[in-house]
Design a protein around this motif. Structure first.
Motif: not given
Length: 121
Positions: A50-54, A62-73
């Motif tokens: 995930i980009r530095w800004s989210g 292999s994980v597209k549609g099943r996994f989600t990356i998020s961040r809380d800066n």
């Protein structure tokens, strides 16, 4: 710099887990964050980033549609939400940090210690 991954465990196929990676010692908002995994006897695989800004994220097919990356800066933390888990997702999952904005990782500046995810059939 420390990247502390947590949240791994044992889950049945079809289930969900959320991994967290807490970062310290770096300016978190200046780093893109990624997740890798390594299954027994296999090479380390880039799961996604995930980009530095989210916002924009990249996922392996292999994980597209099943996994989600998020961040809380504000919390210096990146997450990996894993749904519809399969036995082939069993691996040690590592978080990584890379200075720069791109969500795609060809290198990493820092690595976490890994957390084990086991998916039973």
């Amino acid at each position: 710099v420390q990247l502390q991954a947590s949240g791994g465990g044992l889950v049945q196929a079809g289930g969900s887990l959320r991994l967290s990676c807490a970062a310290s010692g770096l300016t978190f908002s200046r780093y893109s964050m990624g997740w890798f995994r390594q299954a027994p006897g296999k090479e380390r695989e880039f799961v996604g980033g995930i980009r530095w800004s989210g916002g924009d994220a990249y996922y392996a097919d292999s994980v597209k549609g099943r996994f989600t990356i998020s961040r809380d800066n504000a919390k210096n933390t990146v997450y990996l939400q894993m749904n519809s888990l399969k036995p082939e997702d069993t691996a040690v999952y590592y978080c990584a940090a890379k200075y720069g904005s791109s969500a795609y990782f060809v290198r990493s500046d820092y690595w976490g210690q890994g957390t084990l995810v086991t998916v039973s059939s």
